[in-house]
Design a protein around this motif. Sequence first.
Motif, PDB file in Angstrom:
ATOM      1  N   ALA A 138      -9.863  -2.315  -4.966  1.00  0.00           N
ATOM      2  CA  ALA A 138      -8.907  -1.715  -4.034  1.00  0.00           C
ATOM      3  C   ALA A 138      -7.522  -1.941  -4.863  1.00  0.00           C
ATOM      4  CB  ALA A 138      -8.753  -2.364  -2.812  1.00  0.00           C
ATOM      5  N   GLN A 180      -4.358  -1.373  -1.225  1.00  0.00           N
ATOM      6  CA  GLN A 180      -5.347  -1.547  -0.015  1.00  0.00           C
ATOM      7  C   GLN A 180      -6.117  -0.395   0.173  1.00  0.00           C
ATOM      8  OE1 GLN A 180      -2.469  -2.500   3.104  1.00  0.00           O
ATOM      9  NE2 GLN A 180      -1.594  -4.193   1.798  1.00  0.00           N
ATOM     10  N   GLU A 181      -6.224   0.387  -0.851  1.00  0.00           N
ATOM     11  CA  GLU A 181      -7.091   1.716  -0.710  1.00  0.00           C
ATOM     12  C   GLU A 181      -8.172   1.577  -1.714  1.00  0.00           C
ATOM     13  OE1 GLU A 181      -7.655   4.158   1.336  1.00  0.00           O
ATOM     14  OE2 GLU A 181      -6.111   3.430   2.518  1.00  0.00           O
ATOM     15  N   LEU A 182      -9.470   1.624  -1.389  1.00  0.00           N
ATOM     16  CA  LEU A 182     -10.671   1.683  -2.524  1.00  0.00           C
ATOM     17  C   LEU A 182     -10.311   2.734  -3.567  1.00  0.00           C
ATOM     18  CD1 LEU A 182     -13.867   1.161  -0.285  1.00  0.00           C
ATOM     19  CD2 LEU A 182     -12.434  -0.528  -1.633  1.00  0.00           C
ATOM     20  N   GLU A 222      -0.799  -4.037  -5.924  1.00  0.00           N
ATOM     21  CA  GLU A 222      -1.771  -5.132  -5.640  1.00  0.00           C
ATOM     22  C   GLU A 222      -3.263  -4.575  -5.961  1.00  0.00           C
ATOM     23  OE1 GLU A 222      -1.192  -8.367  -2.618  1.00  0.00           O
ATOM     24  OE2 GLU A 222      -2.753  -7.366  -1.742  1.00  0.00           O
ATOM     25  N   ALA A 241      -7.459  -5.730  -5.576  1.00  0.00           N
ATOM     26  CA  ALA A 241      -8.303  -6.737  -4.820  1.00  0.00           C
ATOM     27  C   ALA A 241      -9.753  -6.268  -5.256  1.00  0.00           C
ATOM     28  CB  ALA A 241      -8.306  -6.696  -3.461  1.00  0.00           C
TER      29      ALA A 241
END
Lengths: 77, 148
Positions: A51, A54-56, A67, A69
């Motif tokens: 991600a 916060q988005e795939l 960021e 992840a």
Amino acid sequence: MLITIKYFGQIAEVTQKDEEQLEVSENTVSELLSLLNSKYSDLKNKDFQIAQHQELVALDTELTGAEIALLPPFSGG
Amino acid sequence: MKDKKPMKSVFKEGAITSEFIGNSIYKHQTKTNIGAHNIFLGQVRADEIDGKTVAAIEYTAYEDMANQKFHEIRESAFENFDLTCMHIYHSLGTVKAGEICLFVFVSSPRRKVVFEALEFIVEAIKADVPVFGKEIFEDESHQWKVNS
């Protein structure tokens, strides 16, 4: 650019940390992944999605500095 | 009147108690336009894997993204179904076998909607929300849960 990378679940077991900041010259998610694979050799045996902000995202996505992840299979509920 | 609240955390530390669930039902008795509720409760199963029994699941999450996903699921549920209100609670930390780790509660004037809405919401949570369950065995070894 300076990127915050977060690790979860069994990925955090491989990296031995939940989070780190890396100064990178890489341009795409794929290039960043190569860097992480060389840093953490067990990573390539693991199943995960990535991600950004916060988005795939797909591997050919350009890094924005937001960021990142590394997310193993979801198992909520 | 829909109680569409802005982003709120759905995570609760530890198991979701039957008192909390009962109290949530009680709080809706003043909303007399509701004619049907439907509730999903996810319970930690004492699976036996290679002779070892699961004693608990320890949940972690990418909380910022998870709360964003819960918010999107919520918006989508209100768009697609005639719901009066909906509530989602998911545990973080340790939940023992037999305890509740997910509580989804939907309400509508009419019954048909709540059956469809509840399934939609639960399936979306399983598929889209970055929550990770570590199955802890009775001998304290562990494995990572995968949703089937």
